[in-house]
Design a protein around this motif. Structure first.
Motif, PDB file in Angstrom:
ATOM      1  N   VAL A  65      34.246  40.339  45.150  1.00 37.69           N
ATOM      2  CA  VAL A  65      34.047  39.200  44.271  1.00 37.69           C
ATOM      3  C   VAL A  65      34.061  39.683  42.835  1.00 37.69           C
ATOM      4  O   VAL A  65      33.375  40.648  42.483  1.00 37.69           O
ATOM      5  CB  VAL A  65      32.723  38.474  44.589  1.00 37.69           C
TER       6      VAL A  65
ATOM      7  N   ILE B 179      35.418  28.658  43.310  1.00 35.09           N
ATOM      8  CA  ILE B 179      36.351  29.785  43.344  1.00 35.09           C
ATOM      9  C   ILE B 179      37.471  29.481  42.356  1.00 35.09           C
ATOM     10  O   ILE B 179      38.150  28.471  42.465  1.00 35.09           O
ATOM     11  CB  ILE B 179      36.915  30.023  44.761  1.00 35.09           C
TER      12      ILE B 179
ATOM     13  N   ILE C 174      28.840  33.720  48.612  1.00 28.24           N
ATOM     14  CA  ILE C 174      30.290  33.626  48.798  1.00 28.24           C
ATOM     15  C   ILE C 174      30.802  34.680  49.781  1.00 28.24           C
ATOM     16  O   ILE C 174      31.795  34.462  50.459  1.00 28.24           O
ATOM     17  CB  ILE C 174      31.027  33.700  47.438  1.00 28.24           C
ATOM     18  N   TYR C 175      30.116  35.829  49.875  1.00 25.41           N
ATOM     19  CA  TYR C 175      30.534  36.856  50.835  1.00 25.41           C
ATOM     20  C   TYR C 175      30.503  36.309  52.262  1.00 25.41           C
ATOM     21  O   TYR C 175      31.439  36.473  53.027  1.00 25.41           O
ATOM     22  CB  TYR C 175      29.619  38.093  50.745  1.00 25.41           C
TER      23      TYR C 175
ATOM     24  N   ASN D 221      33.364  38.513  38.922  1.00 22.86           N
ATOM     25  CA  ASN D 221      32.710  37.467  38.119  1.00 22.86           C
ATOM     26  C   ASN D 221      33.524  37.140  36.890  1.00 22.86           C
ATOM     27  O   ASN D 221      34.189  37.916  36.325  1.00 22.86           O
ATOM     28  CB  ASN D 221      31.303  37.918  37.719  1.00 22.86           C
TER      29      ASN D 221
ATOM     30  N   LYS E 249      37.719  35.416  42.481  1.00 30.13           N
ATOM     31  CA  LYS E 249      37.010  35.220  41.222  1.00 30.13           C
ATOM     32  C   LYS E 249      36.109  34.020  41.443  1.00 30.13           C
ATOM     33  O   LYS E 249      36.585  32.915  41.675  1.00 30.13           O
ATOM     34  CB  LYS E 249      37.994  34.976  40.081  1.00 30.13           C
ATOM     35  N   TYR E 250      34.777  34.257  41.354  1.00 31.00           N
ATOM     36  CA  TYR E 250      33.799  33.251  41.757  1.00 31.00           C
ATOM     37  C   TYR E 250      32.725  33.123  40.687  1.00 31.00           C
ATOM     38  O   TYR E 250      32.282  34.125  40.118  1.00 31.00           O
ATOM     39  CB  TYR E 250      33.179  33.672  43.094  1.00 31.00           C
TER      40      TYR E 250
END
Length: 183
Positions: free
Chosen positions: A181, A76, A158-159, A183, A151-152
């Motif tokens: 999210v 992250i 990740i959700y 990108n 921002k991943y």
């Protein structure tokens, strides 16, 4: 000066007395120093720290703490959190409360008894060092929604990680959490 040090080495009672005297001088200097400007009494008396104390700072501080924790998740890059509450926290003054009970039993001329109970309650507001009212939170607002923008750049789900983390930390329903999210 050498004679003085020689006398201290020879006379143990004198050396102990001088050490105690030096210790007392140091302690008295420390006690005279005002440490109140360095203390962090924010939780005890927030109104004395800032004149413009906002009860919304509870939500703001909670958001910052969430961002700090969530930013430690692998891959992250950045995270922003917004927490929505139904209402703001309610501040209530701290009271010094005295309660006294008095009971009187009277026997009337016809043999019946009459009991009189009297209870008096006295509240006195506690004042802080600067004569401001000491307040405390007594009811925190119910959290009704959380938005997480992250921002991943990783490959994990990740959700699921973010929603479960927020659900666990704030003890709210999954339907009240939205994760976006970038990108």
């Amino acid at each position: 000066m050498n004679e003085f040090f020689k006398m201290l080495k020879d006379n143990k009672k004198l050396s102990y007395a001088i050490n105690v005297f030096i210790l007392l001088v140091i302690i008295s200097l420390i006690l005279k120093f005002d440490f109140s400007q360095f203390s962090q009494d924010r939780d005890i008396n927030p109104s004395s720290q800032e004149d413009n104390f906002s009860v919304d700072s509870y939500v703001y501080n909670l958001e910052r703490r969430m961002e700090k924790i969530l930013s430690k998740i692998d891959d992250i890059k950045s995270v922003d959190v917004m927490i929505y509450t139904k209402q703001t926290p309610v501040l209530e003054p701290v009271y010094d409360e005295n309660v006294s009970n008095e009971t009187n039993v009277e026997v009337l001329s016809d043999g019946t008894k009459r009991e009189i109970n009297r209870e008096s309650k006295q509240n006195k507001v506690i004042l802080g060092r600067d004569n401001s009212v000491v307040e405390k939170y007594y009811q925190y607002p119910e959290i009704t929604g959380v938005l997480v923008v992250a921002k991943y750049s990783g490959n994990k789900d990740i959700y699921g990680i973010l929603t479960n983390s927020v659900k666990t930390l704030l003890d709210i329903k999954l339907n009240d959490i939205e994760v976006v999210v970038i990108n």
